[in-house]
Design an enzyme around this catalytic site. Sequence first.
Site, short mmCIF file in Angstrom:
data_model
loop_
_atom_site.label_atom_id
_atom_site.label_comp_id
_atom_site.label_asym_id
_atom_site.label_seq_id
_atom_site.Cartn_x
_atom_site.Cartn_y
_atom_site.Cartn_z
CE LYS A 107 -0.56 -0.46 5.16
NZ LYS A 107 -1.11 -0.78 6.08
CE1 TYR B 292 10.91 32.02 4.11
CE2 TYR B 292 10.65 29.48 3.70
CZ TYR B 292 10.74 30.83 2.92
OH TYR B 292 10.89 30.95 1.89
CG MET C 243 7.42 23.74 -0.12
SD MET C 243 6.84 24.27 -1.26
CE MET C 243 5.54 25.58 -0.47
C1 LIG Z 1 -0.37 -1.67 6.26
C2 LIG Z 1 -1.37 -3.04 6.69
C3 LIG Z 1 -0.08 -4.29 7.36
C4 LIG Z 1 1.40 -4.50 7.33
O1 LIG Z 1 1.78 -3.44 8.26
P1 LIG Z 1 3.41 -3.48 8.90
O2 LIG Z 1 3.15 -3.42 10.22
O3 LIG Z 1 3.76 -3.06 7.77
O4 LIG Z 1 4.01 -5.29 8.48
C5 LIG Z 1 -0.75 -5.99 7.30
N1 LIG Z 1 -2.10 -5.50 7.56
C6 LIG Z 1 -3.26 -4.44 7.32
C7 LIG Z 1 -4.32 -4.78 7.29
C8 LIG Z 1 -2.42 -3.48 7.00
O5 LIG Z 1 -3.37 -2.28 7.21
#
Ligand SMILES: *Cc1c(COP(=O)(O)O)cnc(C)c1O
Length: 433
Positions: free
Chosen positions: A86, A320, A368
């Site tokens: 993800k 800044y 930035m």
């Molecule tokens: C992000 C996520 C994982 C992986 O988590 P890590 O701590 O990065 O290993 C597994 N299951 C779900 C449902 C997640 O949202």
Amino acid sequence: MSMPPSAPQSRRAADSVAGSIAPAPVSEGDAPRIQKPRRAAPADAVRPTRAEVNLAHLRHNLRALERSLGAGPSAANATKIWGVLKADAYGHGAPAVARTLERAGIPGLCVALLEEAVELRDAGIHLPILVMGGYYGSRLDGLEEILAHDLLPVVYDAGQIERIASFARAEGHAPIGVHVKVDTGMGRLGASPAELDAVLDALTSHPEVRLEGLMTHFACADSDVAATDAQLRAFRAIEHRAEKRGLVPRVRHAANSAAMLRLPEARFDLVRPGIALFGVSPFDAATHEAAAVPELKPVMRVLTAIVALRSIPTGGRIGYGHTWQADRPSLIATVPMGYADGLSRLLSNRGHVLVRGRRAPIAGTVSMDMTMVDVTDIPGAKLGDEIVILGPQEGPLGKDAIGAAEIAAHTGSIPWEVLTSISRRVPRFYREP
Ligand SMILES: *Cc1c(COP(=O)(O)O)cnc(C)c1O
């Protein structure tokens, strides 16, 4: 197993430039069009700021995790690893990471969003992909995408199951496999034990929907074993209730990186590591020791270079808000990376970078697009010198490394956020040493 999506390859090739992601194919009719953000392409990079993604380290981490499970392509009955990609594979670039893992024999992948899964299919990934977010749009048009791209949806309420069933009936589709998510204590997504009967009823009365997986997610796998044990017991009780109704999932899964490394009884049929695949421990230092984590190699390095140098007399101020003042004659380097690139503004006057193999403090407010570094104690620092923001460096003055955990400690964050914050403006360069 997944079928390749029917992708018009020639059009895709014409649309893409090196390292960037082609726009989504235009769907027929009024099917939704999923927009994909564009990444900075290495070919477009003029400034020296870049993220180096070491694909050999990624493979190393996969093998190390497989060994810790007694898994691997040859082990038939061992727990399988489905890598979590993800958020653009935790900032590493999902298509390249997925291709590497697919070639290395990983049996499946997980993403949060439908868009992320479609991006992987468009990149030619054929592995099973679980869409964990469980959101398919208010008109459920996302379901069409799920089926068109042969993805595995996560569902958690009876209404979703009924809608998938009517969709399958209307389309004359073969039974659609789903993973049912149950909430055992995370309090985020999933059917609660109280809602479970309605979900199980919906599954038994709709043969168009097949219970492919049963899953949950831990709230405290990196910190609180007792709370995680309680979630495990709740998960087993739910599994038992499903079984008594004749509903046996093909696979059960619960473990993120922390749970898979620390709690063998949480591994079930497959595990869902994210952060560990990218070579970063899910634990703090003390827990890491105790958990006997296999040796992992950080996959991402973030680099830039000195583009300007100036001498500041004692009493001079920079940046800044003039938050930094020289208490001695100082040499200040400017580097072209700022908070819009993912170098947190909370590192102002706190964080460090590596120059010539030695640590140098960030001086003044991170802006930035640029950041200043006090290189007064770096003999020989000059224009063009490599600056390491994240990762190891070896140079004439020594050898050191800055980990995601160190940055997170400065910013009150966690390594997950450090990695996913490196923005799309920073081009990813892939290394195969
Ligand atoms: C992000 C996520 C994982 C992986 O988590 P890590 O701590 O990065 O290993 C597994 N299951 C779900 C449902 C997640 O949202």
